[in-house]
Design a protein around this motif. Sequence first.
Motif, PDB file in Angstrom:
ATOM      1  N   THR A   1       1.199  -0.888   0.383  1.00 43.98           N
ATOM      2  CA  THR A   1       0.061  -0.072  -0.007  1.00 43.98           C
ATOM      3  C   THR A   1       1.184   1.114   0.339  1.00 43.98           C
ATOM      4  N   GLU A   2       0.656   2.779  -0.148  1.00 42.84           N
ATOM      5  CA  GLU A   2       0.729   3.616   0.226  1.00 42.84           C
ATOM      6  C   GLU A   2       0.796   3.909   1.558  1.00 42.84           C
ATOM      7  N   ILE A   3       1.017   3.471   2.271  1.00 44.00           N
ATOM      8  CA  ILE A   3       0.410   3.991   3.260  1.00 44.00           C
ATOM      9  C   ILE A   3       1.837   3.112   4.648  1.00 44.00           C
ATOM     10  N   ALA A   4       2.777   4.065   4.907  1.00 47.37           N
ATOM     11  CA  ALA A   4       3.631   3.667   6.054  1.00 47.37           C
ATOM     12  C   ALA A   4       2.925   3.747   7.433  1.00 47.37           C
ATOM     13  N   PRO A   5       3.643   2.073   8.123  1.00 49.56           N
ATOM     14  CA  PRO A   5       3.067   2.537   9.602  1.00 49.56           C
ATOM     15  C   PRO A   5       2.911   3.208  10.232  1.00 49.56           C
ATOM     16  N   ILE A   6       3.877   4.238  10.353  1.00 52.75           N
ATOM     17  CA  ILE A   6       4.496   5.039  11.231  1.00 52.75           C
ATOM     18  C   ILE A   6       3.064   6.172  10.761  1.00 52.75           C
ATOM     19  N   ASP A   7       3.146   5.915   9.850  1.00 50.89           N
ATOM     20  CA  ASP A   7       1.018   7.500   8.822  1.00 50.89           C
ATOM     21  C   ASP A   7       0.288   7.041   9.783  1.00 50.89           C
ATOM     22  N   ILE A   8       0.136   5.375  10.407  1.00 53.81           N
ATOM     23  CA  ILE A   8      -1.142   5.490  10.966  1.00 53.81           C
ATOM     24  C   ILE A   8      -0.819   5.689  12.868  1.00 53.81           C
ATOM     25  N   HIS A   9       0.645   6.385  12.712  1.00 50.85           N
ATOM     26  CA  HIS A   9       0.756   6.274  14.597  1.00 50.85           C
ATOM     27  C   HIS A   9      -0.477   6.639  15.359  1.00 50.85           C
ATOM     28  N   THR A  10      -0.476   8.297  15.132  1.00 52.42           N
ATOM     29  CA  THR A  10      -1.546   9.573  15.212  1.00 52.42           C
ATOM     30  C   THR A  10      -2.415   8.685  15.607  1.00 52.42           C
ATOM     31  N   PRO A  11      -3.330   8.916  13.599  1.00 53.42           N
ATOM     32  CA  PRO A  11      -4.543   8.175  14.460  1.00 53.42           C
ATOM     33  C   PRO A  11      -4.623   7.449  14.620  1.00 53.42           C
ATOM     34  N   LEU A  12      -4.237   6.532  15.050  1.00 57.81           N
ATOM     35  CA  LEU A  12      -4.998   4.821  16.204  1.00 57.81           C
ATOM     36  C   LEU A  12      -4.774   5.440  17.355  1.00 57.81           C
ATOM     37  N   TRP A  13      -3.731   6.446  17.947  1.00 60.81           N
ATOM     38  CA  TRP A  13      -2.924   7.317  19.438  1.00 60.81           C
ATOM     39  C   TRP A  13      -4.495   7.877  20.317  1.00 60.81           C
ATOM     40  N   LEU A  14      -5.097   8.285  18.888  1.00 58.13           N
ATOM     41  CA  LEU A  14      -5.988   9.422  19.072  1.00 58.13           C
ATOM     42  C   LEU A  14      -6.992   8.658  18.980  1.00 58.13           C
ATOM     43  N   TRP A  15      -8.016   7.916  17.891  1.00 57.06           N
ATOM     44  CA  TRP A  15      -8.439   7.296  18.044  1.00 57.06           C
ATOM     45  C   TRP A  15      -9.078   6.639  19.238  1.00 57.06           C
ATOM     46  N   SER A  16      -8.071   5.136  19.382  1.00 54.24           N
ATOM     47  CA  SER A  16      -8.371   5.056  21.139  1.00 54.24           C
ATOM     48  C   SER A  16      -8.567   6.167  22.562  1.00 54.24           C
ATOM     49  N   ARG A  17      -7.445   6.910  22.481  1.00 54.66           N
ATOM     50  CA  ARG A  17      -7.784   8.134  23.334  1.00 54.66           C
ATOM     51  C   ARG A  17      -9.111   8.598  23.353  1.00 54.66           C
ATOM     52  N   ALA A  18      -9.845   8.706  21.994  1.00 52.62           N
ATOM     53  CA  ALA A  18     -10.928   9.336  22.176  1.00 52.62           C
ATOM     54  C   ALA A  18     -12.518   8.520  22.091  1.00 52.62           C
ATOM     55  N   GLY A  19     -11.643   6.753  22.591  1.00 50.10           N
ATOM     56  CA  GLY A  19     -13.303   6.275  23.050  1.00 50.10           C
ATOM     57  C   GLY A  19     -13.487   5.531  21.359  1.00 50.10           C
ATOM     58  N   PHE A  20     -12.034   5.171  20.768  1.00 50.74           N
ATOM     59  CA  PHE A  20     -12.918   4.705  19.721  1.00 50.74           C
ATOM     60  C   PHE A  20     -14.660   4.908  18.689  1.00 50.74           C
ATOM     61  N   PRO A  21     -14.493   6.180  17.970  1.00 52.36           N
ATOM     62  CA  PRO A  21     -15.687   6.907  17.867  1.00 52.36           C
ATOM     63  C   PRO A  21     -15.594   5.951  16.628  1.00 52.36           C
ATOM     64  N   SER A  22     -16.952   5.286  16.282  1.00 55.92           N
ATOM     65  CA  SER A  22     -17.342   4.518  15.016  1.00 55.92           C
ATOM     66  C   SER A  22     -17.095   4.678  13.796  1.00 55.92           C
ATOM     67  N   LEU A  23     -16.783   4.276  12.933  1.00 54.58           N
ATOM     68  CA  LEU A  23     -15.348   4.057  11.683  1.00 54.58           C
ATOM     69  C   LEU A  23     -16.541   4.147  11.097  1.00 54.58           C
ATOM     70  N   GLU A  24     -17.733   2.985  10.722  1.00 55.17           N
ATOM     71  CA  GLU A  24     -19.356   3.091   9.879  1.00 55.17           C
ATOM     72  C   GLU A  24     -19.933   3.876   9.628  1.00 55.17           C
ATOM     73  N   GLU A  25     -20.075   5.497  10.919  1.00 57.00           N
ATOM     74  CA  GLU A  25     -20.864   6.426  11.235  1.00 57.00           C
ATOM     75  C   GLU A  25     -20.334   7.300   9.697  1.00 57.00           C
ATOM     76  N   LYS A  26     -19.176   7.490   9.805  1.00 58.05           N
ATOM     77  CA  LYS A  26     -17.732   8.244   9.352  1.00 58.05           C
ATOM     78  C   LYS A  26     -18.229   7.903   7.796  1.00 58.05           C
ATOM     79  N   LYS A  27     -18.643   6.764   7.448  1.00 54.32           N
ATOM     80  CA  LYS A  27     -18.262   6.320   6.195  1.00 54.32           C
ATOM     81  C   LYS A  27     -19.467   6.359   5.509  1.00 54.32           C
ATOM     82  N   GLN A  28     -20.393   6.420   6.209  1.00 51.41           N
ATOM     83  CA  GLN A  28     -21.648   6.169   5.858  1.00 51.41           C
ATOM     84  C   GLN A  28     -22.197   7.790   5.202  1.00 51.41           C
ATOM     85  N   SER A  29     -21.447   8.834   5.963  1.00 50.57           N
ATOM     86  CA  SER A  29     -21.883  10.339   5.988  1.00 50.57           C
ATOM     87  C   SER A  29     -20.849  10.511   4.637  1.00 50.57           C
ATOM     88  N   VAL A  30     -20.116   9.959   4.485  1.00 48.14           N
ATOM     89  CA  VAL A  30     -19.200  10.023   3.041  1.00 48.14           C
ATOM     90  C   VAL A  30     -19.925  10.485   1.977  1.00 48.14           C
TER      91      VAL A  30
END
Length: 255
Positions: free
Chosen positions: A226-255
């Motif tokens: 993929t074009e994604i380097a592992p470290i590119d997802i570090h902060t998104p994963l970190w913040l997602w956990s800190r935020a209590g795992f807001p739904s990714l499905e709702e985001k996809k449906q709103s796009v």
Amino acid sequence: MLNVQLLKKVRTLLEMYEEGELGGEVMPEDVLKGVVEDADLLHVLTLAMALNYQRNSYTLWESVVKAYQDEKTAWIFHPKIAANCDIHDLREALLLHRVGLQPNRHPEIWQRVAKGIVNSSANGDVQGLIESAHFDIAILKELMQHTRKAEFPYLSGPKIFNYWLYVLENYASIRWRSRELITIAPDTHIMKATVKLGLCMDEVLDGGANDRRVVANAWEQALKGTEIAPIDIHTPLWLWSRAGFPSLEEKKQSV
């Protein structure tokens, strides 16, 4: 490679991060912005990160700022001075603003890393250390994790080493060659998010060194091709956990 459904979730997570939808969390190192001079930033980030383990990162960096702004302690962030100073003076300076918490171990680590920087660079500074490796992560990894590992306690460990590379890229504008070699740096939040996405089993939440390796390797293998380097997802994963795992499905449906 990531399966299709998991890749969609990863892309959604990256999009949420880019759009500031993960709580707008301030990262621990953000406290340095506008405070630490550009000429000092590489040294401040590198020396302080050698102590950044098993403690609150926000508290550490707040202490670092206090020490940097205090003329009585600012000298600790100059490798040549820290490498050659009396260890008792270094202990006193590190403990004053609680940059160091362990009166014996932390000054010893700080001075050894400072000496490692000085001894590994013609200029005796972090910029010189990086330039000696030609900004190539593979060369720097060999130097700090193998050839001169003893001179970089904790900083040479896979968790802190990879996060250090990431922090220098994001805060000090270092442009690495072969940045795909920066693996993810698994802490508690990263491991929780990885399990939440289904990439690893619950067992990794024990948080041991082997568990962190499993998580890092899982992302490294998953993102190949993929074009994604592992470290590119570090902060998104970190913040997602800190935020209590807001739904990714709702985001996809709103796009």
